[in-house]
Design an enzyme around this catalytic site. Structure first.
Site, short mmCIF file in Angstrom:
data_model
loop_
_atom_site.label_atom_id
_atom_site.label_comp_id
_atom_site.label_asym_id
_atom_site.label_seq_id
_atom_site.Cartn_x
_atom_site.Cartn_y
_atom_site.Cartn_z
N GLN A 65 -1.63 -51.93 35.41
CA GLN A 65 -1.17 -51.59 36.59
C GLN A 65 -0.73 -53.02 37.20
O GLN A 65 -0.15 -53.02 38.49
CB GLN A 65 -2.32 -51.34 37.51
CG GLN A 65 -3.79 -52.06 37.38
CD GLN A 65 -4.85 -51.48 37.94
OE1 GLN A 65 -5.72 -50.85 37.28
NE2 GLN A 65 -4.97 -51.68 39.23
N CYS A 71 -5.50 -48.13 40.00
CA CYS A 71 -6.24 -47.78 38.79
C CYS A 71 -6.42 -46.22 38.72
O CYS A 71 -6.43 -45.46 37.75
CB CYS A 71 -7.43 -48.64 38.89
SG CYS A 71 -8.57 -48.27 40.40
N HIS A 362 -13.18 -49.43 41.17
CA HIS A 362 -12.34 -49.07 40.12
C HIS A 362 -12.39 -47.79 39.30
O HIS A 362 -13.34 -47.59 39.01
CB HIS A 362 -12.25 -50.28 39.35
CG HIS A 362 -11.24 -50.50 38.26
ND1 HIS A 362 -9.92 -50.73 38.56
CD2 HIS A 362 -11.54 -50.79 36.81
CE1 HIS A 362 -9.12 -50.75 37.52
NE2 HIS A 362 -9.86 -51.06 36.46
N ASN A 384 -9.13 -49.44 29.76
CA ASN A 384 -9.02 -49.99 31.13
C ASN A 384 -7.31 -49.86 31.20
O ASN A 384 -6.70 -49.50 30.39
CB ASN A 384 -9.30 -51.31 31.22
CG ASN A 384 -9.60 -51.84 32.91
OD1 ASN A 384 -9.26 -51.32 33.62
ND2 ASN A 384 -10.48 -52.88 32.80
#
Length: 442
Positions: A65, A71, A362, A384
Site C-alpha cells: 500500500q 490497508c 490496521h 500484510n
C-alpha cells in the site's frame, strides 16, 4: 480551573531515589544513543516466534500500500483475489486498489457533505460537528464500506486502473482535500441556515472534488479488456468488460453473507449484541456499519473454523503496539519495555479501549495458525500489505497474547455462526457515538 490540585513537589526526593539505584543510571546511558524499541527487543523471545504453522492457507504474494492508509482496501481485495486466481490458474493477481480508493474518496466526500448538512443546525463546537470537521475524509475504512463500494462499482484488475503517485502517497492530497472540504462545509452550513437551496451548491462541490480526484488518481474505466496467461502458459482475453460484470463473472462472492464480529470488552458493549456507529460510512443508502460483539474465545473459534475450510480472514487490530516490522513479529513478550523503563505496562483490553490507549488501526488477512501444547493457537500467520522486504516475504507472525489484547474485529461467513448469533443479527443495533473506539477506521 483545577480545584484543589497539587503541584509537583520534588524537593530533592526524586533525584535521590533515582541516584540510589545504579540500574536506572545504566538504563539512562543505554537509551542515550539507542532507540527504545531496539534496546527493549528480546531476540531470544523473537526466535521462538517461528514462521511455521499447523494450519496454513497458501496465498498469493503480498501487496504494498506504500505511503497510504488503504490497508482495509488491500486486505479485502487480497481476500477476494484468492478465489479468482485459483479458478483461473494464476500464480499472482491483484485487483485495482486505486479503482476502489477513487470511488471511496468520492463517496466519502458526499457522505461528509451530507453529514454537514444534517448537523447544520448545531454550533460548530458541538461535539459531533467538531468530530466531523476534525476527521474530514481519510484513507481508512471498514469492511461494510468496502462491501458498499463493490456492490455499487464492482472491481477491476490492477492493469485496468494502475496506481499513481498520489494514490499511493496520499498525505498531502488528503490535507488539501480536507482544507477545501472545510471551506465547503462553511458555505453549506451558511446556505442552509439562511434558508437557501443547497442541492446545486453541493453538486458543484462534488464536481470540483471529482475533478481533483481524476487529476490525482486517474479516471476509472467504464470498460476494459481482461487479459491473462494461466499457469500452463495459455493466453486468455475477454474484451469490453464493465467492473460489475467482471466481479460477477470472475469473483462472484456474495459479500452480504459476511459479518463483522468484534471483541470489545467494555461495559457499554454487552456481548451478544449488535452495534452500529453514527456518521460512519461512505456510500449513502448502503447498509449501515454492523458489528456483533463476542468474547475472544468465540472470535478465535470462528476464525479457526473459516481457516480450516481454507478461506482466509479479513481482520482489524492495533499494529502500533509491540511490533518488530523488520522481523515481521507482533508479540508483547519480544519487547522488554517494562524492564528497560522500570515501570509496569499491565493495562487491560477493557481499559485500553475505555481510556483511549488503543483502537483498530490496521486491517490485514489471517492465513494460518499454530496449535500450541494446550491445544489453542500460540501464534497466527498474517498476510500484510507493506511489501515483501519485511517479515517472511511480507508475511508476519502474531503471538497469542498479542492477538487477544490487540485484535478487535474479524469478518466471518454466516455459515460459521451459531443459530443464536444469526438470529440476533436482525436485532436493532445499538448506535455508538462517532468518536467511539469501534468507530475507528483501519
Amino acid at each position: 480551573m483545577l480545584n484543589n490540585a497539587r503541584p509537583v513537589e520534588i524537593n530533592g526526593k526524586f533525584e535521590e531515589n533515582f541516584a540510589s539505584d545504579p540500574a536506572l543510571s545504566a538504563k539512562r546511558l543505554m537509551l542515550t544513543r539507542t532507540a527504545l524499541e531496539e534496546a527493549s527487543f528480546d531476540a531470544i523471545a523473537a526466535g521462538k516466534m517461528q514462521f511455521a504453522f499447523s494450519k496454513e492457507v497458501k496465498t498469493l504474494p503480498v501487496t504494498n500500500q506504500l505511503s497510504s492508509g488503504r490497508c482495509w482496501i488491500f486486505a479485502a481485495l487480497n481476500v477476494l483475489r484468492e478465489k479468482t486466481a485459483k479458478e483461473l490458474g494464476l500464480s499472482n493477481l491483484e485487483f485495482s486498489q486505486n479503482y476502489i480508493a477513487f470511488w471511496d474518496k468520492l463517496e466519502k466526500i458526499n457522505y461528509f457533505l451530507e453529514s454537514i448538512l444534517d448537523t447544520a443546525d448545531r454550533e460548530p463546537d458541538d461535539r459531533t460537528v467538531s468530530f466531523l470537521l476534525q476527521t474530514g475524509i481519510a484513507d481508512g475504512g471498514q469492511w461494510d464500506m468496502i462491501v458498499a463500494l463493490i456492490k455499487k462499482y464492482g472491481v477491476v484488475p490492477k492493469t485496468a486502473m494502475p496506481e499513481t503517485y498520489q494514490s499511493s502517497h496520499t498525505a498531502i492530497m488528503n490535507r488539501m482535500l480536507n482544507m477545501r472540504l472545510r471551506e465547503m462545509a462553511a458555505a453549506l452550513r451558511d446556505a442552509k441556515n439562511a434558508g437557501k437551496d443547497t442541492a446545486a451548491l453541493k453538486d458543484a462541490f462534488l464536481q470540483e472534488m471529482y475533478n481533483a480526484l481524476v487529476i490525482c488518481f486517474g479516471e476509472p474505466p467504464k470498460s476494459f479488456d481482461f487479459e491473462y496467461t494461466d499457469k500452463n502458459g495459455v493466453y486468455h482475453v475477454e474484451r469490453d468488460l464493465t467492473a460489475k460484470a467482471f466481479y460477477d463473472k470472475y469473483v462472484g462472492i456474495d459479500l452480504s453473507e459476511y459479518v463483522s464480529i468484534i471483541n470489545a470488552p467494555t461495559p457499554d458493549k454487552p456481548f451478544g449484541k449488535t452495534f452500529t456507529v453514527k456518521y460512519l460510512g461512505n456510500v449513502i443508502g448502503a447498509d449501515p456499519i454492523l458489528y456483533y460483539n463476542v468474547e475472544m474465545d468465540t472470535l478465535k473459534d470462528l476464525i479457526m473454523k473459516q481457516l480450516n475450510d481454507d478461506e482466509v480472514v479479513w481482520f482489524g487490530s492495533d499494529v502500533g503496539k509491540f511490533g518488530a516490522r523488520k522481523e515481521g513479529i507482533w508479540d508483547k513478550a519480544c519487547f522488554g519495555y517494562e524492564t528497560v523503563l522500570s515501570m509496569p505496562l499491565t493495562i487491560t483490553k477493557q481499559q485500553q479501549l475505555m481510556y483511549r490507549d488503543s483502537a483498530m488501526t490496521h486491517a490485514m488477512v489471517i492465513t494460518g495458525y499454530n496449535v500450541g501444547k494446550d491445544g489453542s493457537p500460540d501464534r497466527w500467520k498474517i498476510e500484510n500489505s507493506w511489501g515483501e522486504d519485511r517479515g517472511s516475504k511480507g508475511y508476519y507472525v502474531m503471538g497469542a497474547e498479542w492477538f487477544d489484547q490487540y485484535v478487535y474485529q474479524a469478518v466471518i461467513h454466516k455459515k460459521y455462526l451459531s443459530a443464536e448469533i444469526l438470529e440476533k443479527l436482525s436485532d436493532e443495533p445499538i448506535a455508538l457515538e462517532p468518536w467511539d473506539p469501534m468507530g475507528s477506521l483501519a
